[in-house]
Motif scaffolding. Structure first.
Motif, PDB file in Angstrom:
ATOM      1  N   VAL A  78       7.842   5.948  -7.222  1.00 17.94           N
ATOM      2  CA  VAL A  78       9.005   5.451  -6.483  1.00 17.94           C
ATOM      3  C   VAL A  78      10.146   5.432  -7.476  1.00 17.94           C
ATOM      4  CG1 VAL A  78      10.020   3.541  -5.204  1.00 17.94           C
ATOM      5  CG2 VAL A  78       7.583   4.063  -4.935  1.00 17.94           C
ATOM      6  N   ARG A  79      11.164   6.242  -7.237  1.00 18.03           N
ATOM      7  CA  ARG A  79      12.232   6.403  -8.220  1.00 18.03           C
ATOM      8  C   ARG A  79      12.881   5.068  -8.573  1.00 18.03           C
ATOM      9  NH1 ARG A  79      15.005  11.834  -5.572  1.00 18.03           N
ATOM     10  NH2 ARG A  79      13.285  13.248  -6.075  1.00 18.03           N
ATOM     11  N   GLY A  80      12.992   4.848  -9.860  1.00 13.80           N
ATOM     12  CA  GLY A  80      13.598   3.627 -10.352  1.00 13.80           C
ATOM     13  C   GLY A  80      12.665   2.438 -10.382  1.00 13.80           C
ATOM     14  N   ARG A  81      11.432   2.601  -9.865  1.00  8.41           N
ATOM     15  CA  ARG A  81      10.487   1.491  -9.833  1.00  8.41           C
ATOM     16  C   ARG A  81       9.258   1.736 -10.704  1.00  8.41           C
ATOM     17  NH1 ARG A  81      13.418  -2.697  -7.762  1.00  8.41           N
ATOM     18  NH2 ARG A  81      14.427  -2.099  -5.813  1.00  8.41           N
ATOM     19  N   GLY A  82       8.728   2.953 -10.660  1.00  8.59           N
ATOM     20  CA  GLY A  82       7.525   3.228 -11.430  1.00  8.59           C
ATOM     21  C   GLY A  82       6.558   4.092 -10.646  1.00  8.59           C
ATOM     22  N   VAL A  83       5.306   4.136 -11.089  1.00  3.57           N
ATOM     23  CA  VAL A  83       4.311   5.035 -10.509  1.00  3.57           C
ATOM     24  C   VAL A  83       3.311   4.258  -9.658  1.00  3.57           C
ATOM     25  CG1 VAL A  83       4.549   6.652 -12.425  1.00  3.57           C
ATOM     26  CG2 VAL A  83       2.789   4.870 -12.530  1.00  3.57           C
ATOM     27  N   CYS A  84       2.614   4.993  -8.781  1.00  8.01           N
ATOM     28  CA  CYS A  84       1.579   4.405  -7.939  1.00  8.01           C
ATOM     29  C   CYS A  84       0.239   4.469  -8.675  1.00  8.01           C
ATOM     30  CB  CYS A  84       1.492   5.159  -6.611  1.00  8.01           C
ATOM     31  SG  CYS A  84       3.033   5.158  -5.672  1.00  8.01           S
ATOM     32  N   ARG A  85      -0.591   3.427  -8.475  1.00 10.72           N
ATOM     33  CA  ARG A  85      -1.830   3.337  -9.225  1.00 10.72           C
ATOM     34  C   ARG A  85      -2.985   2.863  -8.344  1.00 10.72           C
ATOM     35  NH1 ARG A  85      -1.571   2.949 -14.783  1.00 10.72           N
ATOM     36  NH2 ARG A  85       0.523   2.988 -15.706  1.00 10.72           N
ATOM     37  N   ALA A  86      -4.198   3.152  -8.827  1.00  8.18           N
ATOM     38  CA  ALA A  86      -5.385   2.510  -8.285  1.00  8.18           C
ATOM     39  C   ALA A  86      -5.573   1.185  -9.010  1.00  8.18           C
ATOM     40  CB  ALA A  86      -6.606   3.400  -8.479  1.00  8.18           C
ATOM     41  N   ILE A 143      -7.594   0.933  -2.173  1.00  3.90           N
ATOM     42  CA  ILE A 143      -6.237   1.216  -1.701  1.00  3.90           C
ATOM     43  C   ILE A 143      -5.302   1.446  -2.885  1.00  3.90           C
ATOM     44  CG2 ILE A 143      -4.263   0.286  -0.427  1.00  3.90           C
ATOM     45  CD1 ILE A 143      -6.262  -1.374   1.194  1.00  3.90           C
ATOM     46  N   LEU A 144      -4.524   2.553  -2.830  1.00  4.11           N
ATOM     47  CA  LEU A 144      -3.510   2.788  -3.862  1.00  4.11           C
ATOM     48  C   LEU A 144      -2.382   1.771  -3.719  1.00  4.11           C
ATOM     49  CD1 LEU A 144      -3.102   6.676  -3.935  1.00  4.11           C
ATOM     50  CD2 LEU A 144      -4.404   5.240  -5.524  1.00  4.11           C
ATOM     51  N   GLY A 145      -1.867   1.307  -4.866  1.00  5.27           N
ATOM     52  CA  GLY A 145      -0.784   0.338  -4.846  1.00  5.27           C
ATOM     53  C   GLY A 145       0.518   0.936  -5.355  1.00  5.27           C
ATOM     54  N   PRO A 146       1.652   0.572  -4.760  1.00 11.05           N
ATOM     55  CA  PRO A 146       2.957   1.043  -5.249  1.00 11.05           C
ATOM     56  C   PRO A 146       3.366   0.254  -6.493  1.00 11.05           C
ATOM     57  CG  PRO A 146       3.273  -0.457  -3.427  1.00 11.05           C
ATOM     58  CD  PRO A 146       1.782  -0.307  -3.584  1.00 11.05           C
ATOM     59  N   PRO A 147       4.414   0.688  -7.202  1.00 13.37           N
ATOM     60  CA  PRO A 147       4.879  -0.054  -8.381  1.00 13.37           C
ATOM     61  C   PRO A 147       5.496  -1.395  -7.992  1.00 13.37           C
ATOM     62  CG  PRO A 147       6.391   1.731  -7.855  1.00 13.37           C
ATOM     63  CD  PRO A 147       5.203   1.921  -6.966  1.00 13.37           C
ATOM     64  N   ALA A 148       5.540  -2.303  -8.936  1.00 18.70           N
ATOM     65  CA  ALA A 148       6.158  -3.611  -8.700  1.00 18.70           C
ATOM     66  C   ALA A 148       7.631  -3.423  -8.338  1.00 18.70           C
ATOM     67  CB  ALA A 148       6.031  -4.483  -9.957  1.00 18.70           C
ATOM     68  N   ALA A 183       0.844  -1.197   0.000  1.00 19.61           N
ATOM     69  CA  ALA A 183       0.000   0.000   0.000  1.00 19.61           C
ATOM     70  C   ALA A 183       0.875   1.242   0.000  1.00 19.61           C
ATOM     71  CB  ALA A 183      -0.913  -0.010   1.223  1.00 19.61           C
ATOM     72  N   VAL A 184       0.220   2.389  -0.134  1.00 21.55           N
ATOM     73  CA  VAL A 184       0.877   3.694  -0.051  1.00 21.55           C
ATOM     74  C   VAL A 184       0.312   4.397   1.175  1.00 21.55           C
ATOM     75  CG1 VAL A 184       1.255   5.904  -1.203  1.00 21.55           C
ATOM     76  CG2 VAL A 184       1.109   3.801  -2.555  1.00 21.55           C
ATOM     77  N   LEU A 185       1.214   4.894   2.061  1.00 23.44           N
ATOM     78  CA  LEU A 185       0.766   5.436   3.338  1.00 23.44           C
ATOM     79  C   LEU A 185       1.374   6.807   3.598  1.00 23.44           C
ATOM     80  CD1 LEU A 185       1.491   2.095   4.009  1.00 23.44           C
ATOM     81  CD2 LEU A 185      -0.075   2.763   5.828  1.00 23.44           C
ATOM     82  N   LEU A 203      -3.689   5.177   5.295  1.00 24.73           N
ATOM     83  CA  LEU A 203      -3.685   4.607   3.950  1.00 24.73           C
ATOM     84  C   LEU A 203      -4.192   5.634   2.955  1.00 24.73           C
ATOM     85  CD1 LEU A 203      -5.175   1.042   4.564  1.00 24.73           C
ATOM     86  CD2 LEU A 203      -2.925   1.531   3.612  1.00 24.73           C
ATOM     87  N   LEU A 204      -3.542   5.744   1.807  1.00 25.81           N
ATOM     88  CA  LEU A 204      -4.043   6.595   0.732  1.00 25.81           C
ATOM     89  C   LEU A 204      -4.877   5.737  -0.218  1.00 25.81           C
ATOM     90  CD1 LEU A 204      -1.045   8.947  -0.125  1.00 25.81           C
ATOM     91  CD2 LEU A 204      -2.870   9.235   1.552  1.00 25.81           C
ATOM     92  N   CYS A 205      -6.077   6.245  -0.532  1.00 29.55           N
ATOM     93  CA  CYS A 205      -7.027   5.469  -1.324  1.00 29.55           C
ATOM     94  C   CYS A 205      -7.598   6.308  -2.456  1.00 29.55           C
ATOM     95  CB  CYS A 205      -8.192   4.988  -0.450  1.00 29.55           C
ATOM     96  SG  CYS A 205      -7.702   3.880   0.886  1.00 29.55           S
ATOM     97  N   ALA A 206      -7.883   5.648  -3.583  1.00 30.59           N
ATOM     98  CA  ALA A 206      -8.723   6.254  -4.613  1.00 30.59           C
ATOM     99  C   ALA A 206     -10.138   6.295  -4.050  1.00 30.59           C
ATOM    100  CB  ALA A 206      -8.672   5.419  -5.885  1.00 30.59           C
ATOM    101  N   ALA A 207     -10.832   7.417  -4.266  1.00 29.35           N
ATOM    102  CA  ALA A 207     -12.108   7.593  -3.590  1.00 29.35           C
ATOM    103  C   ALA A 207     -13.145   8.193  -4.521  1.00 29.35           C
ATOM    104  CB  ALA A 207     -11.927   8.494  -2.366  1.00 29.35           C
ATOM    105  N   SER A 208     -14.327   7.598  -4.484  1.00 25.60           N
ATOM    106  CA  SER A 208     -15.520   8.163  -5.117  1.00 25.60           C
ATOM    107  C   SER A 208     -16.615   8.144  -4.058  1.00 25.60           C
ATOM    108  CB  SER A 208     -15.930   7.312  -6.330  1.00 25.60           C
ATOM    109  OG  SER A 208     -16.447   6.060  -5.899  1.00 25.60           O
ATOM    110  N   PRO A 209     -17.765   8.767  -4.316  1.00 21.62           N
ATOM    111  CA  PRO A 209     -18.829   8.748  -3.301  1.00 21.62           C
ATOM    112  C   PRO A 209     -19.271   7.340  -2.911  1.00 21.62           C
ATOM    113  CG  PRO A 209     -19.277  10.429  -4.947  1.00 21.62           C
ATOM    114  CD  PRO A 209     -18.099   9.656  -5.442  1.00 21.62           C
ATOM    115  N   GLU A 210     -19.092   6.360  -3.804  1.00 19.92           N
ATOM    116  CA  GLU A 210     -19.584   5.014  -3.523  1.00 19.92           C
ATOM    117  C   GLU A 210     -18.487   4.028  -3.145  1.00 19.92           C
ATOM    118  OE1 GLU A 210     -19.953   6.405  -6.627  1.00 19.92           O
ATOM    119  OE2 GLU A 210     -21.886   7.382  -6.221  1.00 19.92           O
ATOM    120  N   LYS A 211     -17.208   4.385  -3.389  1.00 17.61           N
ATOM    121  CA  LYS A 211     -16.177   3.346  -3.326  1.00 17.61           C
ATOM    122  C   LYS A 211     -14.843   3.905  -2.830  1.00 17.61           C
ATOM    123  CE  LYS A 211     -14.137  -0.199  -6.373  1.00 17.61           C
ATOM    124  NZ  LYS A 211     -14.103  -0.723  -7.760  1.00 17.61           N
ATOM    125  N   LEU A 212     -14.101   3.061  -2.100  1.00 20.71           N
ATOM    126  CA  LEU A 212     -12.713   3.343  -1.718  1.00 20.71           C
ATOM    127  C   LEU A 212     -11.849   2.183  -2.175  1.00 20.71           C
ATOM    128  CD1 LEU A 212     -13.049   4.713   1.947  1.00 20.71           C
ATOM    129  CD2 LEU A 212     -12.464   6.020  -0.098  1.00 20.71           C
TER     130      LEU A 212
END
Length: 289
Positions: free
Chosen positions: A272-280, A215-220, A184-186, A204-213
């Protein structure tokens, strides 16, 4: 035989009286000791009170010296008892000065209560998102909060010697089995807060809409403790964010998941430098909370 019985009764009565006398003497001695102890304590209390009085008087003298009015400047033409005349103020000038004094009082009041930024400067200060300590973490375990159906309580590894306690409001959005061992991303430098009796030390940082949360994921390939950064913001994070500055709240409004599912700040990817971007995982074009 009767005489011997009387003598024994007299002896027993004598001993009883002696025992009573010894008891009374012991009680008297104990009360004398207690009285002496109380006298000593009273003397100490009197000395403490006198010291406090002296300290109070000294502080009052110092305060009076600080608040004493400055001497009035006299011109050479004035006599020893004359005071320089103050030119009359116009009504407009008086109103401006009263308004300025009111502004200072309001600023002090806001600063004391923490309800507002002094003189509305919050919008004028540039927000530096690099002051947020955002890291990759692994949820080691999670369980339902015993006192709240909507909360999970767990432990998270964020690259420190010991795990942090985490309380999250995801019980209605993420199945419990999907929390275990999840990357996760915190946000790690908010001031710890107590939620239903449990102290939470990260968020925890989460993608959020009125109906749904979600968890954001870090790059592999990212590991617990890796810092999440944003291109163009290279500062160091605060040790702990000051709640009165509301840095997280002012930053959070510009954190979004874009239409490709990438977590961004002002359109720049969280990476995360050298790894990639964080995504929902599945969500896009929504807020981050």
């Amino acid at each position: 035989m009767e005489q011997k019985t009387n003598d024994a009764d007299q002896i027993m009565e004598y001993f009883k009286q002696q025992v009573l006398l010894l008891k009374e003497k012991a009680l008297l001695q104990a009360s004398v000791r207690e009285e002496k102890r109380l006298l000593v304590e009273n003397a100490k209390l009197k000395n403490d009170i006198e010291d406090l009085k002296k300290l109070l008087l000294e502080k009052q003298k110092n305060r009076a010296a600080v608040q004493a009015p400055a001497p009035v400047e006299r011109t050479p033409s004035q006599g020893p008892h004359s005071v320089a005349a103050t030119p009359p103020r116009k009504d407009g000038e008086g109103r401006r000065r009263r308004a300025a004094r009111r502004g200072v009082k309001e600023e002090r009041r806001a600063g004391a209560t923490g309800l507002a930024e002094p003189l509305g400067l919050a919008g004028d200060i540039e927000v530096d998102v690099s002051r947020l300590d955002v890291r990759v973490g692994r949820i080691l375990m999670a369980a339902r909060h015993p006192g709240a159906d909507s909360l999970y309580v767990g432990e998270v590894d964020v690259g420190e010697e010991t795990p942090r306690t985490l309380v999250s409001g995801l019980a209605k959005h993420v199945p419990l089995e999907e929390m275990q061992g999840r990357m996760a991303v915190l946000l790690c430098n908010l001031r710890p807060s107590r939620m239903r009796g449990v102290l939470s030390q990260a968020m925890l940082l989460c993608a959020a809409s009125p109906e749904k949360l979600e968890i954001l994921g870090p790059p592999a390939g990212a590991v617990p403790g890796d810092r999440v950064t944003i291109p163009g913001f290279s500062g160091e994070p605060d040790r702990e964010l000051n709640p009165k500055k509301r840095l997280w709240e002012r930053t959070q409004t510009e954190l979004r998941v874009d239409d490709r599912g990438v977590a961004t700040y002002r359109g720049r990817a969280l990476e995360v430098r050298g790894r990639g971007v964080c995504r929902a995982q599945t969500m896009s074009s929504c807020a981050i909370k």
